[in-house]
Design a protein around this motif. Structure first.
Motif, short mmCIF file in Angstrom:
data_model
loop_
_atom_site.label_atom_id
_atom_site.label_comp_id
_atom_site.label_asym_id
_atom_site.label_seq_id
_atom_site.Cartn_x
_atom_site.Cartn_y
_atom_site.Cartn_z
N ILE A 219 0.83 -1.20 0.00
CA ILE A 219 0.00 0.00 0.00
C ILE A 219 0.86 1.25 0.00
N ARG A 220 1.86 1.29 0.86
CA ARG A 220 2.73 2.46 0.95
C ARG A 220 3.50 2.68 -0.36
N GLU A 221 3.98 1.61 -0.94
CA GLU A 221 4.74 1.75 -2.19
C GLU A 221 3.82 2.16 -3.34
N ALA A 222 2.61 1.64 -3.36
CA ALA A 222 1.65 2.06 -4.39
C ALA A 222 1.33 3.55 -4.23
N ALA A 223 1.13 3.99 -3.00
CA ALA A 223 0.85 5.41 -2.77
C ALA A 223 1.97 6.29 -3.30
N ARG A 224 3.21 5.87 -3.09
CA ARG A 224 4.35 6.63 -3.63
C ARG A 224 4.28 6.72 -5.15
N ALA A 225 3.90 5.60 -5.77
CA ALA A 225 3.84 5.57 -7.23
C ALA A 225 2.76 6.49 -7.78
N PHE A 226 1.68 6.66 -7.03
CA PHE A 226 0.57 7.49 -7.50
C PHE A 226 0.76 8.97 -7.16
N THR A 227 1.84 9.33 -6.48
CA THR A 227 2.08 10.75 -6.18
C THR A 227 2.16 11.53 -7.49
N GLY A 228 1.63 12.73 -7.45
CA GLY A 228 1.62 13.59 -8.64
C GLY A 228 0.37 13.47 -9.48
N TRP A 229 -0.45 12.44 -9.22
CA TRP A 229 -1.72 12.32 -9.94
C TRP A 229 -2.72 13.30 -9.33
N GLY A 230 -3.44 13.98 -10.18
CA GLY A 230 -4.44 14.92 -9.69
C GLY A 230 -5.34 15.37 -10.82
N ASN A 231 -6.08 16.42 -10.56
CA ASN A 231 -7.01 16.92 -11.58
C ASN A 231 -7.01 18.44 -11.60
N ASP A 232 -7.24 18.97 -12.76
CA ASP A 232 -7.51 20.39 -12.94
C ASP A 232 -8.96 20.48 -13.38
N ASP A 233 -9.83 20.69 -12.41
CA ASP A 233 -11.27 20.69 -12.64
C ASP A 233 -11.70 19.36 -13.25
N LEU A 234 -12.01 19.29 -14.53
CA LEU A 234 -12.53 18.07 -15.13
C LEU A 234 -11.48 17.30 -15.94
N SER A 235 -10.22 17.63 -15.75
CA SER A 235 -9.15 16.98 -16.51
C SER A 235 -8.13 16.35 -15.58
N PHE A 236 -7.61 15.19 -15.99
CA PHE A 236 -6.52 14.55 -15.25
C PHE A 236 -5.22 15.30 -15.51
#
Length: 556
Positions: A219-236
């Protein structure tokens, strides 16, 4: 005929006798194809969702709370496109009004979106498409209460529908980058050096593998991998500056993984195929799945590259799907109950009376607002003695709608706001109008206020309702007399049998059937329908209510 009725119940939401008959006239392969290969069916006649026009760009970065909104306004002079008053009383009141406007507006618009979706389930010539969308909505659960943006919910709903019968691998990636999911599981808080584990945990626990097939380190390692993912309103968006590019060790693999890599590794796991295939089987076939059979199902899905349509085709053509243990054993969810009721009665548009949102909330399933990220429970969780009683109440409201006393629940802001509104209309000053009942008013109270929350709640609700497009409010329009006539019924017994055939997949005991015939005969004053043709609708509705209140009616 029974197999066709079973198929359309499970792969859709049930249907009229003529729809079942058309399906029964096809070969098994053609019948299944008519449901599974729905992309070939034109659905251009379905109405699109018409927004009320409640949103504007100033609401893009909506504050997480009322205190956050007023604090921002105090620091910068404005929030949500509204400036602080330069003078006078309650300088922060316009900002507070704006905050509560959007809270009310997006909640009410989400109800309209749910109404539109239920109506689409009723009208669609592609019932499996909407049934699968409902399944994925419960699987990849997000809700309005946290999202506070109907636009993101509508976008996710379209993502689920577009990928409903395609590749689960593609759908998993699409939903993982969907703005609703990113907001719901706090992607913006998942940054290099301070990873947030919400999505990393749920993507394995709920979306792909299930509990017990990964470690806390994973779980911790997966969370690190997903860092930086986000959204700008309706866009990834992917923010490389917030991404942890270090080496991760995940499910026995090692590398500088990013989020896409993590999802690919998860999809390589045999357990992912088992988990998804078993969940689909339980939704469409039956609850009981042995560990050995679950492995076979998982291999079937995984060997087919996670393609959902071929997997379902195999299920729907199997002897297992039509065996005694599978037929009439599925407890309808509230949504399935509502839609199948109206489809079997031949309706072509969703009634607004009774209110579907209220019915769903009473029965335990509010579309577009699941209780948790785990979605809803299924099976027996839908039925208790109290909920069975409420399902009977829904049946009564369908056949005997209380149109005279019906009041649109969207126009009801609650007792507290109504009390404040009455006080304001009577000419009371804002502070006095919003005090708790019986509270004394200090002469300094109005001077100290920079805003009044109760007044803002009232003003926000009023503005939202002023701009909201109304939901159509009409009762179900159908004729049971016409239906039994088309079935060729000429006696009370034949009329009851016609209704039982139309409404039930699980037969009633002979004693119960005899009581229904006796009830109808007594109500009509004759057992000959020709003698009661000018007034038999009421009696038929009494019998339909009894049938729809039975435990058997809750099963598909």
């Amino acid at each position: 005929m029974q197999q066709a009725a079973h198929l359309i119940e499970r792969a859709g939401f049930g249907g009229r006798p003529d729809e079942v008959a058309r399906l029964a006239a096809l070969s098994p392969e053609a019948a299944v194809a008519s449901l599974v290969d729905y992309a070939a069916i034109d659905d251009g006649g379905l109405p699109s969702f018409e927004e009320s026009g409640l949103w504007d760009p100033s609401l893009k970065d909506f504050p997480v709370s009322r205190p956050a909104a007023t604090q921002l306004a105090e620091q910068t002079g404005s929030a949500m496109g509204v400036r602080v008053k330069p003078g006078g009383s309650r300088p922060l009141q316009p900002v507070t009004n704006r905050f509560f406007y959007w809270l009310r507006a997006t909640a009410l618009e989400t109800r309209r979106l749910a109404f539109w979706w239920l109506d689409r389930m009723l009208r669609t010539p592609r019932p499996l498409e909407e049934k699968l969308t409902l399944f994925w909505h419960g699987h990849f659960a997000t809700g309005e209460e946290k999202l506070r943006d109907y636009r993101k919910i509508a976008l996710q709903l379209e993502t689920l529908r577009r990928g409903a019968s395609g590749s689960f691998a593609d759908l998993l990636v699409a939903v993982s980058k969907d703005p609703a999911m990113l907001v719901y599981l706090d992607a913006s808080q998942n940054v290099r050096g301070a990873p947030n584990e919400n999505f990393g945990r749920e993507v394995m626990e709920l979306f792909t593998m299930g509990v017990g097939h990964y470690s806390e380190d994973d779980i911790r390692e997966a969370a690190r991998a997903f860092t930086g993912w986000g959204n700008d309103d309706l866009s990834f968006v992917f923010d490389r500056d917030k991404h942890d590019d270090g080496v991760k060790r995940f499910l026995g693999r090692e590398g500088r993984f990013d989020g896409d890599d993590i999802l690919a590794i998860i999809l390589e796991q045999p357990q992912t195929g088992i988990y998804i295939a078993t969940k689909l089987y339980r939704f469409f076939v039956r609850e009981e799945v042995s560990p050995a059979f679950a492995e076979r199902l998982g291999a079937l899905l995984r060997d087919g590259n996670y393609a959902i349509a071929p997997f379902l085709r195999t299920l729907f053509l199997s002897e297992d799907f039509y065996c005694e243990a599978s037929v009439g054993t599925h407890i309808k969810s509230p949504t399935e109950l509502i839609v199948s009721t109206y489809r079997k009665l031949g309706l072509t548009a969703l009634p607004g009376i009774p209110d579907p949102h209220t019915v769903g909330r009473t029965l335990g399933q509010v579309l577009l607002n699941p209780p948790t990220v785990a979605g809803w429970g299924e099976g027996r969780s839908w039925i208790t003695p109290g909920l069975l009683f409420e399902r009977a109440n829904f049946a009564r409201e369908v056949v005997f709608p209380n149109v005279i006393e019906f009041a649109d629940p969207n126009n009801d802001p609650g007792a507290e706001i109504r009390r404040v509104n009455r006080n304001i209309l009577e000419g009371m000053e804002i502070t006095a109008a919003t005090l708790e009942e019986g509270a004394a008013l200090s002469s300094a109270d109005g001077i100290r206020e920079t805003f009044n929350t109760r007044y803002a709640s009232l003003m926000g609700y009023q503005e939202a309702l002023r701009r909201l497009k109304p939901i159509p409010r009409a009762a179900a329009d159908f004729s049971l007399a016409r239906m039994v006539g088309e079935a060729g019924a000429s006696t009370a017994a034949e009329a009851v049998d016609a209704l039982l055939h139309r409404l039930l997949r699980v037969p009633l005991a002979e004693a119960a059937r005899s009581r229904l015939i006796a009830t109808l005969t007594e109500e009509l004053g004759t057992d000959r329908l020709a003698e009661a043709d000018t007034y038999m609708e009421h009696g038929l509705r009494l019998v339909a209510h009894l049938i729809m209140s039975s435990p058997q009616y809750q099963l598909a």
